[in-house]
Every structure is written in structure tokens, then in C-alpha cells.
Scaffold this active site. Sequence first.
Site, mmCIF file in Angstrom:
data_model
loop_
_atom_site.group_PDB
_atom_site.id
_atom_site.type_symbol
_atom_site.label_atom_id
_atom_site.label_comp_id
_atom_site.label_asym_id
_atom_site.label_seq_id
_atom_site.Cartn_x
_atom_site.Cartn_y
_atom_site.Cartn_z
ATOM 1 N N SER A 458 -3.433 -5.367 9.298
ATOM 2 C CA SER A 458 -3.560 -4.025 8.725
ATOM 3 C C SER A 458 -2.917 -2.982 9.636
ATOM 4 C CB SER A 458 -5.039 -3.729 8.446
ATOM 5 O OG SER A 458 -5.201 -2.547 7.720
ATOM 6 N N ASP A 543 -1.956 -4.867 -3.142
ATOM 7 C CA ASP A 543 -2.689 -4.204 -2.063
ATOM 8 C C ASP A 543 -2.508 -2.691 -2.186
ATOM 9 O OD1 ASP A 543 -3.768 -3.241 0.288
ATOM 10 O OD2 ASP A 543 -2.886 -4.803 1.548
ATOM 11 N N HIS A 586 -6.629 -7.123 0.626
ATOM 12 C CA HIS A 586 -6.153 -6.522 1.877
ATOM 13 C C HIS A 586 -6.823 -7.149 3.095
ATOM 14 C CE1 HIS A 586 -4.611 -3.447 4.604
ATOM 15 N NE2 HIS A 586 -5.830 -3.355 5.104
#
Length: 635
Positions: A458, A543, A586
Site C-alpha cells: 500500500s 482497488d 486492497h
Amino acid sequence: RDQEQRFKRRLRSVHRKFADVPENSEQCLHTDEQEMLEVFNADWGGGGYGTIQRVRLSPSETMLAVTVKKDHHEETRCVLVHLGGLVLRQKALLVLDNVLSFEWATDDILFYSTQETLRCLHVFRLHRSDSGVQTTLVYEEKDPEFFVEVSRSRDQRLVTINCSSKISSEVWFVDSKTPLSFPTLIQSRQPGLLYHVEHSDNCLFILANTGANQEYQLLRAPLASPSKPHWVPLFSAVPGTVIKDMELLQDHCVFTVKDSQCRLQIQTLSTQEPYQLNTHKLPHWACDLSPQRVGTVDRGSFGFLLSSPVHPPVHYLYSSREQKLSVTEDNTKYMSLTEFNTTRLQAASQDGTMVPLTLLHIPALSELHKAPLLLHVYGVYGVDLNMAFSPEKRLLLEDGWALAYCHVRGGGERGLAWHRAGSVLQKRRGVEDLAACIQTLHHLGVSHPALTALTARSAGAVLAGALCNHNPQLLKAVILQAPFLDVLGTMQDPSLPLTVEEGGEWGDPRIREHMDNIASYCPCHNIIPQLYPSMLITAYSEDRRVPLSGVMKYVERLKKAIQMYITRVAARVPAVILDLQPGGDHFGPEDFHLSLNESARQLAFLYAELGLDHPQTRRRQKEKSNNLTGKSHKP
């Protein structure tokens, strides 16, 4: 692909080894006769909703509320179930869409927040009565930089509405004794003021960043006069330590504390005069503490799990009555595991700041010069690196890897000041810290660049990508999962779900100074023709947190830059692999088999790019050699 299949088999084995209870999607209820009755099944959320996220029982345990997550997406539903009568198979009483957080005030009143396009701005009160179900909006957030959640005090007296941005917070409460009353404000939001609230005996216990260097300290205020002028300081962390979390018991506060080298401690403070502070040391290997909250069953004790990336969780219990910390389960089941070392180091960053570094390894530090090294980094949002137990990390450790966790500025390991030192205009400091950690390990003789890999997920990919642009020679391979790589392009598009909310972390590109700063470190906008490490980038097509367009732009520019360099210099072309998966997971796939496939693919990539033989291949070669020479092989 052959490597991937072999790693899948090994991962299944290691997961079985550490699976104390089988995974399932059901919640069951114990009766006095210990008969197990199913009270909820994730299938009740409807088609496509299959993962339980959160479970709450009403005060008298006659109602159950559960959120279930949609497969491969972030949408959730809250299902209400009536438990009266203990019917063998209950039915969903009510289904609420897009619910993020929720708490019961009474058996008939539920407060919940809703999430739309990743933003959580509304809180509702659901009231069940003989005349039907009534839903009322009780709070609406007007500032898009804030995020709203519902929680409950440990004594179950207060339902709190918590409004938080990157730089300030505000808390409202509803007293469960008057659940239909309008929420009461504790302290209005102020720039730079962050606070969290607990309750006991008509007093608020407030954890606020009003201490030295704007770090957290404990304060108390009367429930009837909750605003800041009435806050009285009770406790501040000892210099060199920071408060990470607080649990309020009947007559004690329990603090989770970290020191300058990220070692965990438990500190306890009596909440009645004379105030007494005690410090409880934890095992040297402890890297993660996960509270085990069990409502009001026993407010005189605090249970928690201790683990590390390579040590399975062990359950501990602190008793305020005995003022004692003890292990509550049989720990001998882990005695057969190979012993490992937890080494705490510090790296001197470019400006002289000492950056904590945790190294996990089996051989002695002096014997790690030929060991493959996997580095981990996050360094964003004031969030600590995830150092909870992972069977995959345990597998690597037993294969001879050294695992390094870099606690760089921008993360939260050393408190709020540590986060501020690596946010907005200071993002490059996190990159410098990461480079210093790698250089320190190599200088100490831990591995070398040809056997060094880095993994980030991320927003942590910002630091990883920036490092690859400025110091690519330090690494051989990089794994990025759901990576945030186009910071500048994303922050310039306010139509994206998180752009406005994230301004406090990355900066506002409408401000020239902020824009120049983002442009200076943004991974996507600083790619140049040079030899990059090999990369495996896993992205998800739907996402909503990280736009796929930014990932595609990064991969395209990276491949083009490498090709330009290779045409001028004869060199091995590094692999740049985009593993594009369907859905919007995600945080990684919830499905065990999909998660296993992803992990196996990453391990196969690491072994291939670092030129390592798969351990099973080495064993078969040794067995073949022994057979040819007539030697016996002892398994």
C-alpha cells in the site's frame, strides 16, 4: 511456476502446523450443557458476502449484530439476529447495507456508521420497538478530511462517536442510560489536538497528545464537565518511551509502551490515590501486542496476545487484583520450534537521527554474510509496521533468511513526533532512514546487495519506490502489494475517494511548496534510465484506494527506463512483473487459497531473482548425492 507449486505445498504444511483451530465462517453459542448452537453464518449476508468482519452482542445477549464483507470488495453489510429461544438455526432479523462500525446502547438501540466511496461521514441510531424499526440520523460530518467511527467504553456505559482527521480529533458520546438523547460533545476539534476517551465511575479517562513534544498522556475529567479546561493530568510516559495504547480496568489503567528501540512493555497505573505505577517486562522476542477484549465479563483483568513475525501468539493475562502478569496457556507446544534471535539495532540516518531496526535470524549475527535478507518498511500515517505472526515469515526464517523491520520516520513506532518527522514536507526523511537501515546491515556483514530484497504494501510502497529511484544498487528484488506509486497524480485529482482526506499526510499540491515536495519523491515521477532491482507488483483491478491507472503508469515508465539503459549498457534485464488480480482486495485476498497462491508466487519470485535453490530441490540433490556415494541420509 514450478517453484510456485512447490511453495504452495510447503505453505499449506506450515499453515497446518500453526492452525490451532480450523478456520470457519460461523459463530456459535455455548449453553450450560456445552451444546454448540449455530447463531450466525456468513451466508446469511446474501450472495457474495462471505467474510465476518465484526461481532457485537447486545447488553443482555439477546441480540447479535454482525458485519460481513463482500468477496473481493470492501462493501459490508450488517446483519441483526435475535437470539431468544436458542432456535437451532436463527434467521436474519434485519440487514443494513454499507455499515462500517456499530455498537449496542441497549438491546433495542444500535448506533452505526455508514461508509460510501471509502468515506465515513454519518452515524445513525436504529430503534426497535413494538411499533416497528425507526432509523434516525444522529451525526453528520461536514468536513471531508474527517472519518467517523462508532465505539463503546469498556464498561459499556458510553457509546462514542469518534471523528478523526490526520491532525485532529473530536469525540461525542451517548449515555446508555439515556440512549435517545442527543450526543454530547466532549471537546471540539482543534488543529493538532488528538484524543481518545474511556469511561469509569462517572469519570472520563482521556488519552491526549497534550504531553511533552505533543506526545500522549493520560488525563481525567468529570463526565458532567468533559471539555478540555477540566482535563487533569494523571500520567505521562517516562522519557525515552511512548504510549501506544491504553486499556481501562475497574481500578487500573494498563498502558502498552514502546522504548527507543521499539521494545514492548506493559505499564500499569492505579486510578485511585495514591497513584502507583508498575512496569512489567515482556519477552525479548515480543514484537506485537494484540488486546483480547471480552466486554464486561471481568473488568479486573486484561488479556492480550504476544507474538512476533516468526513466533506464534501466546496468550497473557494481567490481573489488577494480583498486580501480576502471567501466561494463560500451555506454551510447551512451541518448544520444538528452532530457537531464533531477535536483535535490536539502530541506524544513523543522513541527518544523524538514530532509526530503530529489528532483525530476526537463526544463525549468529556474525554468520549472516551469506544469508538472504528480506527487509520490511511502511513509515506512513503514524502506523507501526505489522509485526504480528506470519507462517510465511516463519518458513523463510527456517530456510536461513534474515528478516529486517525498518522503523522509519513517518510510522508510529516512536510516537507522534516520529510520525510528524516523516509526513507532508518531510517524506524524504523516511527514504533516507530506509537507505541507512540497509547500509547499516550490509556494513555489519548481514547479507549483501545481491541477496537483499525489500517488501512493502500500500502506501509503504512510496518509500520503497523512492528508494529504488535513488539507491537501486542496494537491492536485488522488490515485492510491492497494492502499491501507491503515483502520489503526485493522485493528490492532484480531488475526484478520487481519498484525495481530500489524505491531504494531511501527503500535502496539498495546490500549494506550490507541497507540490514541489511531492514531485521530489513521488516514485512514478522520478524514474530515470538506470538498472533497477527486479520487481513483482501485485495490484487489484477494482482497488478503490490505489487507482490502477497509477500502477500501470509506473510499470510502463519503469520498463521504458530500463530498456533505455539496457540499450546503452550490456546488463542483465531485471524482471518487472505486474500480477494483476481481479476484485478490490486492497488488503489482500480474504480467501485462504487465493492468499496462499499470492504468497507462493512471491516466494517463488524471491528465490528465482536472488538465485536461490528451493530448499526441497537442495534436499533431493543431497539425497541423490548420498545415494551415489553410498551414504545414508538421516531425515
